[in-house]
Scaffold this motif. Structure first.
Motif, PDB file in Angstrom:
ATOM      1  N   SER A 203    -108.253 -13.593  -0.192  1.00  0.00           N
ATOM      2  CA  SER A 203    -107.753 -14.093  -1.474  1.00  0.00           C
ATOM      3  C   SER A 203    -106.588 -15.053  -1.262  1.00  0.00           C
ATOM      4  O   SER A 203    -106.085 -15.225  -0.152  1.00  0.00           O
ATOM      5  CB  SER A 203    -107.300 -12.914  -2.340  1.00  0.00           C
TER       6      SER A 203
ATOM      7  N   GLN B  72    -105.741 -17.712   2.725  1.00  0.00           N
ATOM      8  CA  GLN B  72    -107.074 -17.275   3.128  1.00  0.00           C
ATOM      9  C   GLN B  72    -107.286 -17.487   4.628  1.00  0.00           C
ATOM     10  O   GLN B  72    -107.896 -16.650   5.313  1.00  0.00           O
ATOM     11  CB  GLN B  72    -108.133 -18.041   2.334  1.00  0.00           C
TER      12      GLN B  72
ATOM     13  N   GLN C 228    -112.445 -15.233  -2.254  1.00  0.00           N
ATOM     14  CA  GLN C 228    -112.336 -14.783  -3.645  1.00  0.00           C
ATOM     15  C   GLN C 228    -111.922 -15.934  -4.541  1.00  0.00           C
ATOM     16  O   GLN C 228    -111.102 -16.774  -4.160  1.00  0.00           O
ATOM     17  CB  GLN C 228    -111.299 -13.662  -3.728  1.00  0.00           C
TER      18      GLN C 228
ATOM     19  N   ASN D 247    -109.965 -18.096  -6.843  1.00  0.00           N
ATOM     20  CA  ASN D 247    -108.521 -18.104  -7.045  1.00  0.00           C
ATOM     21  C   ASN D 247    -108.172 -17.970  -8.515  1.00  0.00           C
ATOM     22  O   ASN D 247    -108.650 -18.740  -9.356  1.00  0.00           O
ATOM     23  CB  ASN D 247    -107.937 -19.408  -6.473  1.00  0.00           C
TER      24      ASN D 247
ATOM     25  N   ARG E 193    -110.600  -5.559   1.686  1.00  0.00           N
ATOM     26  CA  ARG E 193    -110.016  -6.563   0.793  1.00  0.00           C
ATOM     27  C   ARG E 193    -108.508  -6.641   1.037  1.00  0.00           C
ATOM     28  O   ARG E 193    -107.912  -5.709   1.548  1.00  0.00           O
ATOM     29  CB  ARG E 193    -110.237  -6.190  -0.676  1.00  0.00           C
TER      30      ARG E 193
END
Length: 567
Positions: A179, A185, A209, A211, A284
Motif C-alpha cells: 500500500s 510500495q 493496493q 491508493n 498486508r
C-alpha cells in the motif's frame, strides 16, 4: 572597434580605435554593427561642426553605448525577453527534436528563442576554442569522494547452497498486498522478496493496493518491468505472476499482526508452520515490518531487489530518460529538488505552510477531520515540530539554502512533487532567483504525459528517474522517495546528495538580524559532511541498507577481491 580613415591619400594614415565591451556588441543588431564598421560617405553639405571627426559626436556615441551596456549588465536587460517582443510567449514547451525548447510554461522561464538558454555564454577565442564568459563550474557541482566503494553482492556459499532447495520448492506461496505511494510500495516489495526467502516460499507478484488518496489503480507491471524482476531474482526466489491452478481454490491464511521490525527468527516462528500447513499465506501492510538489521546475505538480497531487480517498465523508462536528456540539454549539469509542499503533506506532517492564515486554517481543518492522517508525535505543536526539523522546507527556505551552498544563478533545476498548496505562486522565491526551473509538465511534449494523467505512481516514477540522473539532488523533506534516492545514488557511485540539516539551520532562518553573508557562511559550514559521502550503515543501528548500502552491499577493491577469493 570603430575605424576612422581619411579619403584616399598616399600619405600614411592615422588609425584610431575605440574599445566597446563584448556584451554591447553581442546585443547590437547586424545593421547597428555594420554602421560601426563602415564609415558613412562624406557629404559635401556636412559642416565641420557635425563631421564624424568631431570629438563631441564620438564621446556622445560612446556615452550611449556605455549607458546601454550598464543597463544590460546591471539590470540583466534583454531585448528578447521584453513583454512586447514578438518572441515573448506563454505557450507550452515546444521542442525541436529531443532537446530544444522554444518556450516555457508554468514554473519555467526561458531567455532564448532557439532553445534553453545555456548555463554560460560561449565566445570564440583566438585559437578557435570555445570559452565561457559566465561559468557555472565550482564546488556546488563537485561530487563527493566515494572512497573507492563499489557495488559488491557476493553471497556466501551457504546462501547459494540453500538456494537449490528453496527454488525447487513449488508447493507453498506467499501473497503480499502493498500500500501507499509508489516509493512506499517499492520498500514493501523489497521486504516481500526477503520474507519469501526466509520462509522458503514462492512469491506471487505483489498486488498494489488502490491508493486511497490519489485513486491510482496501477498494477505491478504498469510500474515495473515484470520479466526483468523475475529474471534478476531467479537465483534467489521463485516468482510467479499468479497462483498455480493447484492452489487457486486454497483459501489463503491472512496475517495482519506482523509487528514492527520483526526479525527472521520471529518470521519463521510465527509463519513457517502456517504456510507449510495451509500452503498459501497472505500478508498486508508490510511497511517497516521487517527488521532493518538482518544477516549479511539478506541485506545483500535487499540491495539486489532495490537497485537491480526493481527496474521501471520500458515506457516509463523511455519517457523519464527523455525528460532527463532535455534537462541535460547537450551535456549541461542540472540539480533536482524534491519539494514536499502538497496539501496532504502539510496535513500528515502536522506542519503549516506559513502562507496565509486562510491556508493554515485549511490544513488545520483537514487534520481535525482526519486525525488518522497524522504520521506521529501528535503531542507536539507545530512550532515544536518545526524546531525539531520535522517540517518540510518552504520555497523561501530552499532558496536561501541553495544560495548559501553557492548554487549558480543559471543552474538548471528540475523539481519533483505534486501541486503545491497555494498554487505555483508559492514557488516565486525559487523561480525569481533561479529562472531555469522546470518540472515534468514543462519538459514533456504535448500528449506525452496524457496517458498517465490519473496515475500518480507513474508520475512519481518519472520524477524518480529524472532526479536519479541529476548531478545533485536535494529533498526538502525526508520521506520514502528521498531515502530511496539516497541509497540509489550511493549505489551508483555516491552521486551528490545534499541532506538539509533542518534542525540546526532553523534558528538561523529565524534570526532576521543575522547578515546574509554570515547566514550563508554558517549554513554552508553546517553541510560540509552532508553531500552524500560514504557512511557506514553499521554505525547507525536500525538504518535501512537500501539507504546506507555500505558496507553490506558496497565494498572497496581490496574487499571485493577478498570476497571473490572466498567464493
Amino acid at each position: 572597434m570603430a575605424l576612422s580613415k581619411n579619403s584616399s591619400s598616399s600619405s600614411k594614415k592615422k588609425v584610431s580605435y575605440i574599445s566597446v565591451p563584448s556584451q554591447i556588441i553581442n546585443s547590437l543588431s547586424s545593421s547597428s554593427l555594420q554602421s560601426l564598421l563602415v564609415s558613412p560617405k562624406k557629404s559635401s553639405k556636412c559642416t565641420n561642426r557635425f563631421s564624424y571627426r568631431n570629438p563631441r559626436i564620438w564621446f556622445f556615441t560612446l556615452f550611449l553605448f556605455s549607458l546601454f551596456g550598464m543597463l544590460k549588465l546591471g539590470f540583466n536587460f534583454d531585448p528578447i525577453s521584453l513583454p512586447f517582443s514578438p518572441c515573448s510567449t506563454s505557450q507550452p514547451l515546444i521542442f525541436d527534436g529531443e532537446n530544444r525548447a522554444e518556450s516555457n510554461l508554468g514554473f519555467s522561464e526561458s531567455k532564448s528563442t532557439s532553445g534553453y538558454s545555456n548555463s554560460s555564454e560561449i565566445i570564440q577565442s583566438e585559437g578557435g576554442k570555445n570559452e565561457s564568459l559566465f561559468t557555472t563550474e565550482g564546488d556546488f557541482w563537485k561530487q563527493p569522494d566515494g572512497l573507492g566503494f563499489k557495488p559488491c553482492l557476493g553471497f556466501s556459499g551457504q546462501y547459494r547452497r540453500d538456494s537449490n532447495s528453496i527454488l525447487k520448492n513449488r508447493w507453498k506461496y506467499l501473497l503480499v498486498v502493498v500500500s501507499g505511494g509508489m516509493n512506499q510500495q517499492r520498500n514493501q516489495i523489497v521486504d516481500a522478496v526477503v520474507i519469501a526467502r526466509i520462509l522458503g516460499a514462492s512469491l506471487v507478484v505483489p498486488v498494489l493496493q488502490v491508493n486511497v488518496i490519489w485513486g491510482d489503480e496501477s498494477e505491478f507491471a504498469d510500474i515495473f518491468d515484470l520479466e526483468h524482476f523475475k529474471s534478476v531474482l531467479a537465483d534467489d526466489v521463485h516468482i510467479v505472476s499468479s497462483l498455480p491452478s493447484t492452489h487457486v481454490m486454497t483459501r489463503p491464511v491472512e496475517e495482519k499482526r506482523t509487528p514492527l521490525h520483526a526479525s527472521p527468527q520471529w518470521i519463521r516462528a510465527h509463519y513457517l508452520k502456517r504456510i507449510n500447513r495451509e500452503r498459501v499465506l497472505l500478508l498486508r501492510g508490510l511497511d517497516s515490518r521487517l527488521s532493518k538489521d538482518l544477516p549479511s546475505d539478506l541485506q545483500k538480497l535487499r540491495c539486489k531487489v532495490a537497485f537491480q531487480a526493481l527496474r521501471f517498465s520500458p515506457r516509463i523508462l523511455e519517457l523519464g530518460n527523455k525528460l532527463a536528456s532535455r534537462m541535460r540539454n547537450e551535456g549541461q549539469q542540472y540539480l533536482s529538488l524534491h519539494l514536499r509542499m502538497e496539501k496532504d503533506v502539510w496535513v500528515r506532517t502536522g506542519c503549516l505552510p506559513g502562507l496565509t492564515p486562510e491556508y493554515d486554517e485549511i490544513v488545520n481543518s483537514e487534520r481535525e477531520s482526519h486525525p488518522e492522517l497524522l504520521t506521529g508525535r501528535s503531542n507536539m505543536t507545530y512550532h515544536e515540530r518545526k524546531l525539531a526539523g520535522l517540517c518540510p522546507l518552504t520555497a523561501l527556505e530552499v532558496t536561501r539554502l541553495l544560495k548559501a551552498l553557492e548554487a549558480p544563478k543559471d543552474a538548471r533545476i528540475y523539481w519533483a512533487g505534486g501541486e503545491p498548496l497555494g498554487g505555483k505562486e508559492v514557488l516565486d522565491p525559487l523561480t525569481k532567483s533561479f529562472p531555469h526551473f522546470y518540472n515534468k509538465h514543462d519538459l514533456a511534449l504535448p500528449g506525452e504525459l496524457e496517458p498517465f494523467a490519473k496515475k500518480a505512481s507513474v508520475m512519481a516514477a518519472i520524477d524518480y528517474i529524472v532526479c536519479e540522473k541529476s548531478d545533485v539532488f536535494i529533498p526538502s523533506h525526508g520521506g520514502n522517495m528521498g531515502h530511496a534516492l539516497q541509497g540509489e545514488r550511493a549505489y551508483a557511485g555516491h552521486k551528490k546528495y545534499i541532506t538539509p540539516n533542518k534542525r540546526q539551520m532553523l534558528p538561523y532562518f529565524m534570526n532576521s538580524s543575522l547578515p546574509e553573508s554570515d547566514f550563508n557562511r554558517i549554513v554552508k559550514d553546517l553541510h560540509r559532511e552532508s553531500f552524500g559521502q560514504p557512511e557506514l550503515r553499521m554505525s547507525k543501528a536500525g538504518k535501512d541498507v537500501t539507504k546506507h548500502p555500505v558496507p553490506e552491499c558496497m565494498c572497496s577493491d581490496r574487499q571485493q577481491q577478498q570476497q571473490q577469493s572466498e567464493a
